[in-house]
Design an enzyme around this catalytic site. Structure first.
Site, PDB file in Angstrom:
ATOM      1  CB  SER A 196      48.606  17.200 -42.040  1.00 43.76           C
ATOM      2  OG  SER A 196      49.093  15.874 -41.999  1.00 43.76           O
ATOM      3  CG  HIS A 198      48.590  12.077 -40.340  1.00 44.33           C
ATOM      4  ND1 HIS A 198      48.776  11.764 -39.014  1.00 44.33           N
ATOM      5  CD2 HIS A 198      49.438  13.085 -40.604  1.00 44.33           C
ATOM      6  CE1 HIS A 198      49.720  12.553 -38.502  1.00 44.33           C
ATOM      7  NE2 HIS A 198      50.126  13.363 -39.454  1.00 44.33           N
ATOM      8  CB  CYS A 322      56.163  15.450 -32.587  1.00 41.60           C
ATOM      9  SG  CYS A 322      54.952  15.362 -33.874  1.00 41.60           S
TER      10      CYS A 322
HETATM   11  N1  PLP Z   1      51.160  21.121 -37.084  1.00 46.52           N
HETATM   12  C1  PLP Z   1      50.359  20.712 -36.089  1.00 46.52           C
HETATM   13  C2  PLP Z   1      49.588  21.710 -35.310  1.00 46.52           C
HETATM   14  C3  PLP Z   1      50.249  19.351 -35.801  1.00 46.52           C
HETATM   15  O1  PLP Z   1      49.460  18.945 -34.811  1.00 46.52           O
HETATM   16  C4  PLP Z   1      50.993  18.426 -36.572  1.00 46.52           C
HETATM   17  C5  PLP Z   1      50.948  16.983 -36.275  1.00 46.52           C
HETATM   18  O2  PLP Z   1      50.931  16.595 -35.101  1.00 46.52           O
HETATM   19  C6  PLP Z   1      51.799  18.924 -37.605  1.00 46.52           C
HETATM   20  C7  PLP Z   1      51.864  20.271 -37.832  1.00 46.52           C
HETATM   21  C8  PLP Z   1      52.636  18.018 -38.451  1.00 46.52           C
HETATM   22  O3  PLP Z   1      51.873  17.384 -39.433  1.00 46.52           O
HETATM   23  P1  PLP Z   1      52.471  16.048 -40.129  1.00 46.52           P
HETATM   24  O4  PLP Z   1      52.369  14.968 -39.113  1.00 46.52           O
HETATM   25  O5  PLP Z   1      51.626  15.835 -41.331  1.00 46.52           O
HETATM   26  O6  PLP Z   1      53.886  16.363 -40.486  1.00 46.52           O
END
Ligand code: PLP
Length: 385
Positions: A196, A198, A322
């Protein structure tokens, strides 16, 4: 401001921002258009693809751009299960990001059997348990590379040995490890890998899925012919350009960043352990991404610490961004054996490219005072472990 929540998101590197705004000013063409302004954008996207592929040790056609790390995870898991209708089992771990856990949940409702591998006190899965969980019906193993809350790194090479032996596919969520650990997809032995932008000083809303050549997987989003029919929808062109630049910068500066972050993080960890009584470090002592520090502060609610730090312009997290608004104690901290009340006393600090030694010194000055003051007024039992 002292920003210590780089695992939630990283600030945009100004160099990435510059490249993106230049692109936005100069190129509006649709990459699917056949005339020159469209072709030019397609060419620029493919340059970014080349950079991302190189950063992962992959080949250009093995990279599919997505709308996020979450989408890359969903694509990998649902795409593989859809591709093997005769199989109906998925194996993952109990400490995955919701992007994987909730995908598992969704698939369970559709009749897929999902095994959530437990982890030990440091957050590492047990390889024998994994081996024993695989059946002829298993389509995919999905185990994250580094955990977003505690930083623990999973033994991916060993996992891939097992999946290869058993002839099944292996996906890893490398959203938190890419840029923090040096790796190439071939060293890890994975078939699919999510990243990802960001989390690596790039823009939000863009990610990528590495799909090893020859991997059997169904397209995830249906529509136009973009991304070699694997992910329809007009591309997030400026986002992709930003992701490419972010990956290029990791190639140039990743090693230097890593060494500096490790030094700052070691100092912060040592300082917290020396200056604050009754704390517990969560995560693997060695085998973890070094910029991630998760501590439980006995007798306190993490929110109280977070808010007190925020009044000093110091920004940290109580776990995964999240699930920040959820009342539930972190599933990761509970999976490593913490009681819910201890889990709820835990703060994650995650360092990044733009943190300085001064940041660490300020935190080590403010945090012990905050913890002491809060403990004086807290009704919770400080000795509870
Ligand atoms: N996987 C992990 C381990 C993460 O830390 C995150 C984001 O916090 C994600 C997936 C999700 O990525 P995105 O924010 O680009 O959807």
């Amino acid at each position: 401001m002292i920003y210590l929540d780089n695992n939630a998101t990283t600030p945009l590197d100004p160099r990435v921002g510059e490249i993106m705004s230049q692109f936005l000013r100069e190129h509006f063409g649709n990459p699917s258009s056949l005339y020159p302004i469209g072709r030019k954008v397609k060419e620029i996207i493919n340059e970014a693809r080349e950079t991302v592929a190189k950063g992962l040790g992959a080949k250009k056609p093995e990279i599919v751009f997505t709308g996020s790390g979450t989408e890359a995870d969903n694509f990998a898991i649902i795409g593989v299960l859809d591709a093997f209708p005769e199989k109906n089992e998925l194996i993952t771990s109990a400490i995955e990001h919701p992007a994987v856990l909730e995908t598992g949940n969704y698939l369970e409702k559709k009749g897929i059997k999902v095994t959530y591998l437990p982890v030990d006190q440091y957050g590492t899965i047990d390889l024998d348990h994994l081996r024993d969980s695989i059946t002829p019906k298993t389509a995919l193993v999905s185990v994250m590379h580094a955990n977003n809350e505690i930083g623990t790194i999973q033994p991916l090479k060993e996992i891939s040995k097992i999946t290869k032996e058993k002839g099944i596919l292996f996906h890893t969520d490398a959203v938190q490890s890419f840029g923090k650990i040096d790796f190439k997809v071939d060293d890890l032995g994975v078939d699919l890998l999510s990243i990802s932008a960001h989390k690596i000083y790039g823009p939000k809303g863009v990610g990528a899925l590495y799909i090893r050549r020859g991997t059997h997987i169904m397209p995830f989003i249906h529509g136009g012919h973009q991304e070699r029919l694997m992910r329809a929808g007009t591309e997030n062109t400026s986002g992709i350009v930003g992701l490419g630049e972010a990956v290029r910068l990791i190639g140039e500066e990743g090693k230097k960043d890593k060494a500096r972050i490790q030094k700052l993080s070691d100092k912060l960890k040592k300082g917290i352990e020396e200056k604050i009584p009754k704390v517990k470090f969560n995560g693997h002592p060695e085998n973890r991404i070094k910029g991630t520090l998760n501590f439980s502060y006995f007798g306190l609610e993490a929110e109280a610490i977070l808010l007190a730090l925020a009044t000093k312009e110091i920004f940290v997290s109580t776990g995964s961004a999240c699930s920040e608004d959820s009342e539930e104690a972190s599933h990761v901290l509970q999976a490593i054996g913490l009681k819910p009340e201890i889990a709820r006393s835990s703060i994650r600090m995650s360092l990044g490219r733009f943190n300085t030694e001064e940041d660490v010194d300020t935190v080590l000055k403010e945090l012990p005072e905050i913890v002491e003051n809060l403990r004086q007024i807290s009704a919770l039992d400080i000795d509870e472990e």
